[in-house]
Write a protein that holds these residues in place. Structure first.
Motif, mmCIF file in Angstrom:
data_model
loop_
_atom_site.group_PDB
_atom_site.id
_atom_site.type_symbol
_atom_site.label_atom_id
_atom_site.label_comp_id
_atom_site.label_asym_id
_atom_site.label_seq_id
_atom_site.Cartn_x
_atom_site.Cartn_y
_atom_site.Cartn_z
ATOM 1 N N ASN A 1 -25.232 -23.454 -30.612
ATOM 2 C CA ASN A 1 -23.812 -23.505 -30.237
ATOM 3 C C ASN A 1 -22.991 -22.447 -30.959
ATOM 4 O O ASN A 1 -21.841 -22.187 -30.582
ATOM 5 C CB ASN A 1 -23.248 -24.903 -30.520
ATOM 6 N N ARG A 2 -23.557 -21.852 -32.014
ATOM 7 C CA ARG A 2 -22.857 -20.792 -32.740
ATOM 8 C C ARG A 2 -23.227 -19.404 -32.228
ATOM 9 O O ARG A 2 -22.701 -18.404 -32.693
ATOM 10 C CB ARG A 2 -23.154 -20.901 -34.232
ATOM 11 N N SER A 3 -24.163 -19.365 -31.275
ATOM 12 C CA SER A 3 -24.604 -18.087 -30.729
ATOM 13 C C SER A 3 -23.592 -17.544 -29.719
ATOM 14 O O SER A 3 -22.878 -18.300 -29.054
ATOM 15 C CB SER A 3 -25.965 -18.263 -30.047
ATOM 16 N N LYS A 4 -23.552 -16.213 -29.581
ATOM 17 C CA LYS A 4 -22.705 -15.590 -28.569
ATOM 18 C C LYS A 4 -23.134 -16.013 -27.167
ATOM 19 O O LYS A 4 -22.315 -16.078 -26.242
ATOM 20 C CB LYS A 4 -22.776 -14.065 -28.702
ATOM 21 N N LEU A 5 -24.402 -16.335 -27.007
ATOM 22 C CA LEU A 5 -24.915 -16.750 -25.700
ATOM 23 C C LEU A 5 -24.380 -18.117 -25.280
ATOM 24 O O LEU A 5 -24.423 -18.464 -24.097
ATOM 25 C CB LEU A 5 -26.451 -16.793 -25.741
ATOM 26 N N SER A 6 -23.864 -18.889 -26.232
ATOM 27 C CA SER A 6 -23.385 -20.241 -25.912
ATOM 28 C C SER A 6 -22.130 -20.226 -25.042
ATOM 29 O O SER A 6 -21.711 -21.271 -24.528
ATOM 30 C CB SER A 6 -23.115 -21.029 -27.199
ATOM 31 N N ARG A 7 -21.525 -19.048 -24.863
ATOM 32 C CA ARG A 7 -20.360 -18.943 -23.980
ATOM 33 C C ARG A 7 -20.771 -19.049 -22.510
ATOM 34 O O ARG A 7 -19.927 -19.289 -21.642
ATOM 35 C CB ARG A 7 -19.649 -17.612 -24.216
ATOM 36 N N ARG A 8 -22.042 -18.884 -22.261
ATOM 37 C CA ARG A 8 -22.545 -18.935 -20.896
ATOM 38 C C ARG A 8 -22.942 -20.363 -20.533
ATOM 39 O O ARG A 8 -23.429 -21.119 -21.357
ATOM 40 C CB ARG A 8 -23.787 -18.035 -20.753
ATOM 41 N N ASP A 9 -22.740 -20.716 -19.266
ATOM 42 C CA ASP A 9 -23.208 -22.007 -18.761
ATOM 43 C C ASP A 9 -24.469 -21.866 -17.921
ATOM 44 O O ASP A 9 -25.217 -22.827 -17.744
ATOM 45 C CB ASP A 9 -22.123 -22.691 -17.917
ATOM 46 N N TYR B 1 -35.343 -22.102 -35.798
ATOM 47 C CA TYR B 1 -35.071 -20.664 -35.724
ATOM 48 C C TYR B 1 -33.783 -20.399 -34.954
ATOM 49 O O TYR B 1 -32.955 -19.568 -35.350
ATOM 50 C CB TYR B 1 -36.251 -19.972 -35.048
ATOM 51 N N LEU B 2 -33.586 -21.107 -33.852
ATOM 52 C CA LEU B 2 -32.393 -20.901 -33.022
ATOM 53 C C LEU B 2 -31.110 -21.212 -33.779
ATOM 54 O O LEU B 2 -30.066 -20.606 -33.529
ATOM 55 C CB LEU B 2 -32.475 -21.767 -31.765
ATOM 56 N N GLU B 3 -31.167 -22.176 -34.669
ATOM 57 C CA GLU B 3 -29.975 -22.550 -35.424
ATOM 58 C C GLU B 3 -29.459 -21.416 -36.297
ATOM 59 O O GLU B 3 -28.303 -21.427 -36.730
ATOM 60 C CB GLU B 3 -30.268 -23.778 -36.292
ATOM 61 N N HIS B 4 -30.333 -20.410 -36.546
ATOM 62 C CA HIS B 4 -29.943 -19.315 -37.448
ATOM 63 C C HIS B 4 -30.024 -17.954 -36.759
ATOM 64 O O HIS B 4 -30.086 -16.923 -37.438
ATOM 65 C CB HIS B 4 -30.855 -19.314 -38.677
ATOM 66 N N SER B 5 -30.025 -17.940 -35.429
ATOM 67 C CA SER B 5 -30.148 -16.658 -34.735
ATOM 68 C C SER B 5 -29.357 -16.668 -33.432
ATOM 69 O O SER B 5 -28.851 -17.709 -32.998
ATOM 70 C CB SER B 5 -31.621 -16.363 -34.425
ATOM 71 N N ASP B 6 -29.258 -15.502 -32.812
ATOM 72 C CA ASP B 6 -28.616 -15.364 -31.503
ATOM 73 C C ASP B 6 -29.657 -15.319 -30.389
ATOM 74 O O ASP B 6 -29.360 -14.859 -29.277
ATOM 75 C CB ASP B 6 -27.758 -14.093 -31.460
#
Length: 298
Positions: A171-179, A233-238
């Motif tokens: 949820n902190r990734s820039k990709l999280s703006r996408r649905d 891994y995802l929790e700490h990366s984009d």
């Protein structure tokens, strides 16, 4: 009930090691050696050829192995059929399960099964789908549970439940703006995926094929050996991961991870039991019946 010497022989023959057999059967190495010597004395023939620190089966050993596996399996069927008369189950059941199933599906089923049939001793091998299929072929397990695509023609596959692979990001990734994303965008997105031989990767590869996208086209930052590792891994990366929906429900509810839908399709797969053809009785069959019933109730 079966002759333990045959179990000792099978273990040595499969491992080609007295030391590994003693660890597998939880008895001393001298005891393993004694069991083999007793068999060789009984049949007046060498079962293993000793070459320094290594051993290999003689022709007599190969013949005995073929018959021993059938005899041990027949004893298991006999115990199962006798226990049916009193509606009880007892004995040993060796299960192998792919990582996703072992972590997110099987524990609840095992707990219910053991609670109902406490005299059944269960061991669990956890590995990827192809390794579980290999373990079944090598008779190291009695029953397997794998994900996705059917690989081996001499294995019987019985579908247990359905699953879906989903794209997921922090949820902190820039990709999280996408649905949602298109599959054709995947080569431009940094990915973290399961390792070669995993059912997850096989299903993803098959799903991309109709869209002329090969795994080699993807921007894979890392292959990891478990879904838990991917989630951490995802929790700490984009990066984006592609994993089982069953594996990330809790993190989605907690707001740690977000699912991004694929525009073109849903990537669905089956979880299946695997058995050798003709090996459809005994404790393995009882467990399948129990698991199928349990799955209908949840």
């Amino acid at each position: 009930m079966s002759d333990f010497r045959l179990k000792a022989f099978i273990s040595v023959a499969k491992n080609l090691s007295f030391t590994k057999a003693s660890k597998e059967l939880y008895i001393s190495q001298p005891a393993i050696t004694r069991h083999i010597q007793e068999l060789e004395a009984k049949y007046h023939i060498a079962l293993f050829e000793r070459m320094g620190n290594k051993i290999k089966l003689t022709r007599a050993g190969e013949i005995l192995l073929e018959h021993s596996e059938r005899i041990v399996e027949d004893y298991k069927r006999l115990e199962y059929d006798l226990h049916l008369l009193t509606n009880t189950y007892a004995g040993e059941l060796r299960i192998g399960a792919s990582t996703t199933i072992a972590q997110y599906v099987l524990p609840a089923v095992l707990a219910k099964f053991v609670d109902k049939f406490p005299d059944v001793k269960i061991s669990l091998l956890n590995s990827n789908s192809r390794q579980i299929e290999s373990a079944l072929g090598e008779h190291r397990i009695d029953l397997g549970m794998v994900e996705g695509i059917q690989h081996t023609p001499n294995i019987k596959y019985t579908v247990f439940m359905q699953d879906e692979l989903v794209a997921v990001v922090s949820n902190r990734s820039k990709l999280s703006r996408r649905d949602e994303i298109s599959l054709c965008e995947l080569p431009h997105i940094p990915l973290v995926l399961r390792e070669q031989g995993s059912g997850t990767l096989d299903v993803l590869e098959a799903a991309l094929l109709p869209y002329s996208i090969k795994l080699s086209y993807l921007n894979v930052q890392m292959f990891l050996g478990s879904t838990e590792s991917i989630k951490r891994y995802l929790e700490h990366s984009d990066c984006m991961g592609i994993v089982s929906f069953r594996a990330i429900q809790q993190e989605v509810l907690e707001g740690k991870l977000k699912i991004i839908d694929f525009k073109e399709c849903r990537i669905e797969r089956n979880f299946s039991f695997i058995q050798q053809y003709g090996q459809d009785t005994g404790l393995a069959a009882a467990f399948i019946q129990f698991a199928m019933h349990y799955n209908k109730e949840i």
